[in-house]
Design an enzyme around this catalytic site. Structure first.
Site, PDB file in Angstrom:
ATOM      1  N   TYR A 142      34.840  29.721  33.036  1.00 16.49           N
ATOM      2  CA  TYR A 142      33.561  29.609  32.332  1.00 16.49           C
ATOM      3  C   TYR A 142      33.390  28.225  31.717  1.00 16.49           C
ATOM      4  O   TYR A 142      32.274  27.734  31.606  1.00 16.49           O
ATOM      5  CB  TYR A 142      33.469  30.660  31.216  1.00 16.49           C
ATOM      6  CG  TYR A 142      32.985  32.009  31.656  1.00 16.49           C
ATOM      7  CD1 TYR A 142      33.714  32.766  32.555  1.00 16.49           C
ATOM      8  CD2 TYR A 142      31.802  32.539  31.156  1.00 16.49           C
ATOM      9  CE1 TYR A 142      33.278  34.021  32.948  1.00 16.49           C
ATOM     10  CE2 TYR A 142      31.362  33.796  31.538  1.00 16.49           C
ATOM     11  CZ  TYR A 142      32.096  34.531  32.433  1.00 16.49           C
ATOM     12  OH  TYR A 142      31.658  35.763  32.814  1.00 16.49           O
ATOM     13  N   LYS A 187      46.402  37.282  38.305  1.00 15.26           N
ATOM     14  CA  LYS A 187      46.476  37.136  39.766  1.00 15.26           C
ATOM     15  C   LYS A 187      47.591  36.135  40.041  1.00 15.26           C
ATOM     16  O   LYS A 187      47.405  35.081  40.673  1.00 15.26           O
ATOM     17  CB  LYS A 187      45.100  36.657  40.284  1.00 15.26           C
ATOM     18  CG  LYS A 187      44.956  36.631  41.793  1.00 15.26           C
ATOM     19  CD  LYS A 187      44.886  38.002  42.438  1.00 15.26           C
ATOM     20  CE  LYS A 187      44.900  37.898  43.950  1.00 15.26           C
ATOM     21  NZ  LYS A 187      45.073  39.196  44.631  1.00 15.26           N
ATOM     22  N   ASP A 219      43.301  42.806  41.256  1.00 12.25           N
ATOM     23  CA  ASP A 219      42.742  43.683  42.299  1.00 12.25           C
ATOM     24  C   ASP A 219      43.291  45.097  42.129  1.00 12.25           C
ATOM     25  O   ASP A 219      42.569  46.090  42.213  1.00 12.25           O
ATOM     26  CB  ASP A 219      43.009  43.121  43.714  1.00 12.25           C
ATOM     27  CG  ASP A 219      44.436  42.628  43.933  1.00 12.25           C
ATOM     28  OD1 ASP A 219      45.230  42.595  42.973  1.00 12.25           O
ATOM     29  OD2 ASP A 219      44.751  42.262  45.091  1.00 12.25           O
ATOM     30  N   ASP A 243      35.356  39.825  32.201  1.00 13.04           N
ATOM     31  CA  ASP A 243      33.917  40.037  32.410  1.00 13.04           C
ATOM     32  C   ASP A 243      33.706  41.118  33.459  1.00 13.04           C
ATOM     33  O   ASP A 243      32.952  42.071  33.267  1.00 13.04           O
ATOM     34  CB  ASP A 243      33.269  38.718  32.854  1.00 13.04           C
ATOM     35  CG  ASP A 243      31.798  38.898  33.171  1.00 13.04           C
ATOM     36  OD1 ASP A 243      31.097  39.526  32.356  1.00 13.04           O
ATOM     37  OD2 ASP A 243      31.354  38.421  34.235  1.00 13.04           O
ATOM     38  N   ASP A 247      32.530  45.535  32.951  1.00 18.30           N
ATOM     39  CA  ASP A 247      31.382  46.229  33.566  1.00 18.30           C
ATOM     40  C   ASP A 247      31.883  47.469  34.304  1.00 18.30           C
ATOM     41  O   ASP A 247      31.277  48.536  34.239  1.00 18.30           O
ATOM     42  CB  ASP A 247      30.645  45.315  34.568  1.00 18.30           C
ATOM     43  CG  ASP A 247      29.470  44.577  33.932  1.00 18.30           C
ATOM     44  OD1 ASP A 247      29.568  44.235  32.732  1.00 18.30           O
ATOM     45  OD2 ASP A 247      28.459  44.339  34.629  1.00 18.30           O
TER      46      ASP A 247
HETATM   47  C1  IPM Z   1      29.110  39.387  29.175  1.00 18.71           C
HETATM   48  C2  IPM Z   1      28.006  38.784  30.004  1.00 18.71           C
HETATM   49  C3  IPM Z   1      28.054  37.266  29.874  1.00 18.71           C
HETATM   50  C4  IPM Z   1      29.394  36.809  30.416  1.00 18.71           C
HETATM   51  C5  IPM Z   1      26.901  36.536  30.557  1.00 18.71           C
HETATM   52  C6  IPM Z   1      25.560  36.999  30.066  1.00 18.71           C
HETATM   53  C7  IPM Z   1      27.036  35.046  30.438  1.00 18.71           C
HETATM   54  O1  IPM Z   1      28.076  39.203  31.303  1.00 18.71           O
HETATM   55  O2  IPM Z   1      29.123  39.173  27.941  1.00 18.71           O
HETATM   56  O3  IPM Z   1      29.943  40.084  29.745  1.00 18.71           O
HETATM   57  O4  IPM Z   1      29.545  36.602  31.626  1.00 18.71           O
HETATM   58  O5  IPM Z   1      30.313  36.647  29.615  1.00 18.71           O
HETATM   59 MG    MG Z   2      29.586  40.638  31.664  1.00 18.33          MG
END
Ligand code: IPM
Ligand code: MG
Length: 352
Positions: A142, A187, A219, A243, A247
């Site tokens: 990042y 990894k 993975d 990240d 999700d």
């Molecule tokens: C998160 C989001 C952010 C990230 C984006 C919006 C930049 O996906 O907080 O997980 O990738 O960190």
């Molecule tokens: Mg995210």
């Protein structure tokens, strides 16, 4: 306690969920005799439109001077499909994380009994799943050196020893307070950066003899999370992997709209949902405010206000049990509640 809170509503559904977070926070402060003051500040696409910068200096000053930041979401479709855009809303979030030194992002993955059927995974697999993903938040790809022209582009995944040590320390300390099981996700079979993470974790592990430390390739971890989510207690990982995996973690809970997070480090801590700005839902009063409201619970807990946090969690559980839910988790045929109505129900619960 006196609390100065910077509120950054941002884009899309951000302002709608921020409003509910603030209502809940005010109700809790009133009940427990805390004094709270809010200062609103611009960020994301909203800030680009108004002042040309996704994290303006003034916003930074407000955050810096506050006790905590209540952050909602940033992102706007008009930037998503323009890879040449020079300035993007997400840069605002990244600038905030970097400037406030928020290197530790704590993302709890939990389930709610009455929502087990909302997970695409089998109820018996997710029932009782409860782990923390500790995501490094100010390093790696990042923030590493980047380059982009028409024929070549790269992002550098760089980590230094102090960056790795401080986040692993957070991980081990959380593990000590929980089930004493830490999994480092990396990894290391491919990436040099991951090998350094693993080396440092192996050096530190003997200082936490009660913690069972194991190492898993990302993975494999992605698979294990849906195959056996109850395996995990505390997972520590780098920025990018964290990240992606968080999700995935929201599928265990059943909705993106349920997961809060705390970002802590060197300066003012930030409390924010893990979800994005969901621009398609903007203004429709359908976004789930619970991730934001649970972020307020994490905020109180951060300041040692356990009873305040517990009351918010109790109110959230009660709202779900009473079927006061936004459309994506609504029971079939049930009454549909909006963002505002769910928030108001929770505020009333707290007041009574
Ligand atoms: C998160 C989001 C952010 C990230 C984006 C919006 C930049 O996906 O907080 O997980 O990738 O960190
Ligand atoms: Mg995210």
């Amino acid at each position: 306690m006196k609390l100065n809170i910077a509120v950054l509503p941002g884009d899309g559904i951000g302002p709608e969920i921020a409003a509910q977070g603030v209502e809940v926070m005010s109700a809790v402060c009133k009940k427990f005799g805390h004094e709270v003051r809010y200062e609103y500040a611009l960020c994301g696409a909203d800030a680009i439109d108004k002042v040309g910068d996704p994290f303006p200096e003034e916003t930074y000053e407000i955050c810096k001077g506050a006790d905590a930041v209540l952050f909602s979401a940033v992102g706007d479709p008009k930037f998503d499909n323009d890879p040449t855009a020079k300035v993007r809303p997400e840069q605002g979030l990244l600038a905030m994380r970097k400037k406030l030194g928020l290197f530790a992002n704590i993302r709890p993955v939990q389930t709610f009994k009455c929502l087990l059927h909302k997970s695409p995974l089998r109820a018996d697999l997710v029932d009782g799943a409860d782990f923390l993903c500790i995501r490094e938040l100010t390093g790696g790809m990042y923030f590493g050196e980047k380059y982009q022209d028409n024929d070549k582009a790269y992002d550098t995944n760089m980590y230094t020893r102090p960056e790795i040590e401080r986040i692993l320390k957070v991980g081990f300390e959380y593990a000590m307070k929980r089930k004493k099981h830490l999994t480092l996700v990396d990894k290391a079979n491919v990436l040099a950066s991951s090998r350094l993470w693993r080396q440092i974790a192996q050096e530190m592990a003997p200082s936490y003899p009660e913690v069972q430390t194991d190492y898993m390739y990302v993975d494999n971890a992605a698979m294990r999370m849906i195959q056996e989510p109850k395996f995990f207690d505390v997972m520590v990982t780098e920025n990018t992997f964290g990240d992606i995996l968080t999700d995935e973690g929201s599928c265990i809970s059943g909705s993106m709209g349920l997961l809060p997070s705390a970002s802590t480090g060197e300066s003012t801590p930030v409390f924010e949902p893990i979800h994005g700005s969901w621009p398609q839902a903007k203004g429709l009063n359908i976004a789930n405010p619970l991730a934001q409201i649970l972020s307020v619970a994490m905020l109180f807990e951060y300041f040692g206000c356990k009873a305040e946090g517990a009351l918010i969690r109790e109110a959230v559980d009660a709202s779900l049990d009473a079927n006061v839910r936004t459309p994506e988790i609504q029971m079939e045929g049930g009454v549909k509640y909006g963002t505002k109505e769910v928030g108001t129900w929770i505020v009333n619960y707290i007041n009574n």
